[in-house]
Design a protein around this motif. Structure first.
Motif, short mmCIF file in Angstrom:
data_model
loop_
_atom_site.label_atom_id
_atom_site.label_comp_id
_atom_site.label_asym_id
_atom_site.label_seq_id
_atom_site.Cartn_x
_atom_site.Cartn_y
_atom_site.Cartn_z
N PHE A 99 33.48 53.48 28.69
CA PHE A 99 34.40 52.36 28.82
C PHE A 99 34.11 51.29 27.77
CE2 PHE A 99 34.16 54.34 32.97
CZ PHE A 99 35.48 54.41 33.36
N SER A 100 35.13 50.51 27.46
CA SER A 100 34.97 49.36 26.57
C SER A 100 34.28 48.22 27.33
CB SER A 100 36.33 48.88 26.08
OG SER A 100 37.08 48.33 27.16
N GLY A 101 33.91 47.16 26.58
CA GLY A 101 33.26 46.01 27.21
C GLY A 101 34.12 45.35 28.26
N GLY A 102 35.41 45.19 27.98
CA GLY A 102 36.31 44.58 28.95
C GLY A 102 36.46 45.42 30.20
N GLN A 103 36.54 46.75 30.04
CA GLN A 103 36.64 47.63 31.19
C GLN A 103 35.36 47.59 32.03
OE1 GLN A 103 37.63 51.14 28.89
NE2 GLN A 103 39.73 51.15 29.66
N ARG A 104 34.22 47.52 31.37
CA ARG A 104 32.95 47.44 32.11
C ARG A 104 32.87 46.15 32.92
NH1 ARG A 104 28.12 50.04 28.42
NH2 ARG A 104 29.44 51.28 27.06
N GLN A 105 33.39 45.06 32.35
CA GLN A 105 33.36 43.81 33.10
C GLN A 105 34.28 43.89 34.31
OE1 GLN A 105 31.10 41.84 33.53
NE2 GLN A 105 31.20 40.29 31.92
N ARG A 106 35.40 44.61 34.19
CA ARG A 106 36.28 44.83 35.34
C ARG A 106 35.56 45.63 36.42
NH1 ARG A 106 42.06 44.60 34.27
NH2 ARG A 106 42.43 43.64 32.25
N ILE A 107 34.77 46.63 35.99
CA ILE A 107 34.00 47.44 36.94
C ILE A 107 32.96 46.57 37.65
CG2 ILE A 107 32.36 49.34 37.16
CD1 ILE A 107 33.89 50.61 34.71
N ALA A 108 32.31 45.68 36.89
CA ALA A 108 31.31 44.78 37.49
C ALA A 108 31.97 43.86 38.52
CB ALA A 108 30.63 43.95 36.40
N ILE A 109 33.18 43.40 38.23
CA ILE A 109 33.90 42.55 39.20
C ILE A 109 34.27 43.37 40.43
CG2 ILE A 109 36.04 41.26 39.57
CD1 ILE A 109 35.87 40.48 36.57
N ALA A 110 34.74 44.62 40.22
CA ALA A 110 35.08 45.49 41.36
C ALA A 110 33.86 45.74 42.23
CB ALA A 110 35.65 46.81 40.84
N ARG A 111 32.69 45.92 41.61
CA ARG A 111 31.46 46.14 42.39
C ARG A 111 31.17 44.95 43.30
NH1 ARG A 111 26.05 46.97 39.05
NH2 ARG A 111 26.70 44.91 38.35
N CYS A 112 31.37 43.74 42.78
CA CYS A 112 31.18 42.56 43.62
C CYS A 112 32.16 42.55 44.79
CB CYS A 112 31.37 41.28 42.80
SG CYS A 112 30.09 40.99 41.58
N LEU A 113 33.40 42.96 44.54
CA LEU A 113 34.42 42.90 45.57
C LEU A 113 34.20 43.92 46.68
CD1 LEU A 113 37.63 42.39 43.40
CD2 LEU A 113 36.28 40.66 44.58
N THR A 114 33.39 44.95 46.43
CA THR A 114 33.13 45.94 47.48
C THR A 114 32.51 45.31 48.72
OG1 THR A 114 30.92 46.46 46.58
CG2 THR A 114 32.78 47.81 45.80
N LEU A 115 31.82 44.20 48.54
CA LEU A 115 31.12 43.55 49.66
C LEU A 115 31.93 42.43 50.29
CD1 LEU A 115 27.52 43.44 48.14
CD2 LEU A 115 28.54 45.15 49.64
N GLU A 116 33.20 42.29 49.89
CA GLU A 116 34.09 41.27 50.44
C GLU A 116 33.47 39.87 50.37
OE1 GLU A 116 34.65 42.88 54.35
OE2 GLU A 116 36.34 44.12 53.71
N PRO A 117 33.07 39.43 49.18
CA PRO A 117 32.41 38.13 49.07
C PRO A 117 33.40 36.99 49.24
CG PRO A 117 32.81 39.02 46.90
CD PRO A 117 33.23 40.08 47.87
N GLU A 118 32.87 35.81 49.51
CA GLU A 118 33.68 34.60 49.59
C GLU A 118 33.46 33.71 48.36
OE1 GLU A 118 33.15 32.86 53.62
OE2 GLU A 118 32.35 34.86 54.06
N VAL A 119 32.30 33.88 47.72
CA VAL A 119 31.96 33.08 46.53
C VAL A 119 31.46 34.03 45.44
CG1 VAL A 119 30.48 31.27 45.58
CG2 VAL A 119 31.33 31.07 47.93
N LEU A 120 31.97 33.84 44.22
CA LEU A 120 31.47 34.57 43.06
C LEU A 120 30.87 33.58 42.07
CD1 LEU A 120 34.07 37.31 41.97
CD2 LEU A 120 31.89 37.62 43.13
N VAL A 121 29.65 33.86 41.64
CA VAL A 121 29.03 33.12 40.54
C VAL A 121 29.25 33.94 39.28
CG1 VAL A 121 26.90 32.20 39.59
CG2 VAL A 121 27.31 32.08 42.06
N LEU A 122 30.00 33.40 38.34
CA LEU A 122 30.34 34.10 37.10
C LEU A 122 29.55 33.47 35.96
CD1 LEU A 122 33.88 33.80 38.30
CD2 LEU A 122 33.13 36.05 37.53
N ASP A 123 28.48 34.15 35.53
CA ASP A 123 27.57 33.60 34.53
C ASP A 123 27.97 34.11 33.14
OD1 ASP A 123 25.51 32.39 33.20
OD2 ASP A 123 23.98 33.79 33.89
#
Length: 574
Positions: free
Chosen positions: A454-478
């Motif tokens: 995957f490209s860098g942008g696609q990998r970042q989308r995957i990283a965001i999807a991984r966070c969403l698997t846990l149904e978070p209420e707050v995301l820290v985007l560093d």
């Protein structure tokens, strides 16, 4: 009319991929670099701009195949660099043509002092003695604005900041007085004030040394402040070229117009950022589905996270027995409401990332409270923290380092659900993972692939999807979009806004890019030396900042080409 210093003619570069397959990276590229001019090579990741530049001195892998002509009009007369022997190229490297790369820590040898690395090309190419070379090295460090240059000769790269490391790289490139400097994304990893200093330094040195510069970047706003001429590339081909004035005032190619449009601005904030393909489709007269307008934020939304007097210190060793306390974060307080975004900005070393990591107890705090759902996260036991951690997730800066290369995307998404007991069985978790991939704009085929596909942008989308698997209420985007080129950055920022509208997520958005922060944030917190120096609604703070430090950050934001810009830049040593 004199011949250009460098002339690239019908350059084609392909990479052998095995089993008889070849991947074309550059397809018939032609342009000139005149003497004493700055030419910018601009395009998205994968456009072929770096491959084109690295072909000049054949700094490509062994599986690269080059065709065409690269004519160099140097000290020995006209030469075709594609047909030069390796010894001839080695004689040119650093002597007549020098390079500065994006990551200085990847280019500087960590086990050699700065002085030793500066002395080496002086001895090898110019035949200087060690004493003379050391004196010249000290003068070079002084010329690029390194304080206490004599003392710094004995420093190792890790003892210097990112901006200082890049200045050392520029000093090494200038050591032998080259006629051409190739600068490949030299400011991408730097914060806006250091980026500004490096740009001004390059402009001043180019004028003083009367050299040419081939400057590679994905950011037209940055290029507009530095270059004399611009070459725009996409998919391995030149789409447009011309003077910087012409490119900015009357671009002809649809892709160039799209690149200019998708960069966030400090002024009016659109509901969504322009995306390259949609922008080009509109210019062709095609109908593009309009996105729903962003939902209005509820100013009375419930507070999901409240930080009170947060502090974090590190104990540093000085000498054999000495110790001193370094206060990385001091007395930080804020409130974050559901569905809102708090932007956190500041220079490198301001404490913004340490603050974000301390919120999640990835650094243990020294003092303060982080109240979430009525409980102080900093006082929880390990078991209680594990349960609470799924509700506050983090997305890191580097999409290449944040995913396990041995896990497929499916395994990456399913594992956290299995750990936290989300879903009844593997089949349900896999179904949820596939739906999340669709939500972040990836199809089902991504499930069985590995990160390197995957490209860098696609990998970042995957990283965001991984966070969403846990149904978070707050995301820290560093610094979650700082490693992405402007068009992919626009896609990810639009995605973050869509997810916030749909799921009511609250974001702590850490960045050094004020234009990006202006687009995503409802409120902005400015940090310096571990402290909050200013905090206000985004529109208010960026339109009328109270603090001189905030004004300096805003002044450093690249604004592209401006009519009447002088050829000489201010002294960058300040």
């Amino acid at each position: 009319m004199s011949a250009p210093l460098l002339s690239i003619q019908d350059l084609r570069v392909a990479f052998r991929m095995g089993e008889g397959r070849r991947a074309e990276a550059v397809r018939g590229v032609s342009f000139d670099v005149p003497a004493e001019r700055i030419v910018a090579l601009v395009g998205e990741s994968g456009s072929g701009k770096s491959v084109t530049a690295m072909s000049v001195l054949n700094l490509l892998p062994d599986n690269a195949e080059r065709e065409g002509r690269i004519l160099w009009h140097g000290a020995g007369g006209e030469r075709d660099l594609l047909r030069c022997s390796l010894p001839d190229l080695q004689a040119l490297r650093g002597r007549e043509i020098a390079c500065v790369f994006q990551d200085p820590m990847g280019s500087l040898n960590p086990v050699f002092t700065v002085g030793r690395q500066l002395v080496e090309p002086l001895v090898r190419h110019l035949g200087m003695g060690r004493r003379e070379a050391l004196e010249r090295a000290e003068g070079l460090l002084d010329e690029v604005g390194i304080p206490e240059p004599k003392r710094r000769l004995g420093s190792y790269p890790h003892e210097m900041s990112g901006g200082q490391q890049q200045r050392v790289m520029i000093a090494m490139a200038l050591a032998c007085g080259p006629r051409l400097l190739i600068a490949d994304e030299p400011t991408t990893a730097l914060d806006v004030t250091i980026q500004r200093q490096i740009l001004e330094l390059l402009r001043r040195l180019q004028a003083e040394h009367r050299m040419s510069v081939l400057f590679i970047s994905h950011d037209l706003g940055l290029v507009g402040e530095l270059a004399d001429e611009v070459v725009v590339m996409r998919h391995g081909q030149v789409r447009e070229r011309g003077t910087v004035e012409r490119i900015f005032e009357s671009p002809e190619d649809a892709y160039t117009k799209a690149l200019l449009a998708c960069r966030p601005a400090l002024g009016d904030v659109p509901a969504r950022l322009a995306v390259i393909d949609d922008h080009i489709a509109r210019q062709r007269g095609e109908v593009v589905a309009s996105a729903a307008p962003a939902r209005a934020k509820d100013p009375e939304a419930p507070v999901v996270l409240e930080v009170r007097s947060l502090a974090k210190s590190f104990v540093l060793r000085t000498g054999v027995f000495g110790r001193r306390e370094f206060k990385a974060v001091q007395d930080v307080s804020f409130r974050l409401r559901r569905g809102h975004t708090l932007g956190v900005v500041g220079e490198s070393g301001s404490g913004k990332t340490t603050m974000g990591l301390t919120l999640l107890r990835l650094h243990e705090p020294t003092a303060g409270e982080v109240v979430f759902d009525g409980r102080n996260l900093l006082a929880l036991t390990d078991r209680e923290r594990q349960v609470m951690r799924r509700r506050i997730q983090i997305v890191f800066q580097n999409p290449y380092a944040s995913l396990n290369p041995r896990f497929t995307v499916g395994q990456t998404l399913v594992e956290p659900m299995a750990i936290h007991g989300i879903g009844r069985d593997t089949a349900e978790r896999e179904g949820r993972a596939r739906r999340l991939l669709e939500k972040v704009g990836l199809d089902g085929r991504a499930f069985g692939k590995y990160p390197h596909e995957f490209s860098g942008g696609q990998r970042q989308r995957i990283a965001i999807a991984r966070c969403l698997t846990l149904e978070p209420e707050v995301l820290v985007l560093d610094e979650a979009v700082s490693a992405l080129d402007v068009s992919v950055q626009a896609q990810v920022l639009n995605l973050l806004k869509d997810l916030q509208d749909e799921l009511g997520l609250a974001y702590v958005f850490i960045s050094h890019d004020l234009a990006v922060v202006r687009f995503v944030s409802d409120e902005v917190l400015v940090m310096k030396d571990g402290r909050v120096v200013e905090q206000a609604p985004a529109a208010t703070l960026l339109a009328a900042p109270r603090e001189e430090y905030t004004r300096r950050l805003l002044d450093a934001v690249p604004r592209g080409w401006v009519r009447g810009r002088g050829a000489a830049a201010p002294d960058a040593r300040a």
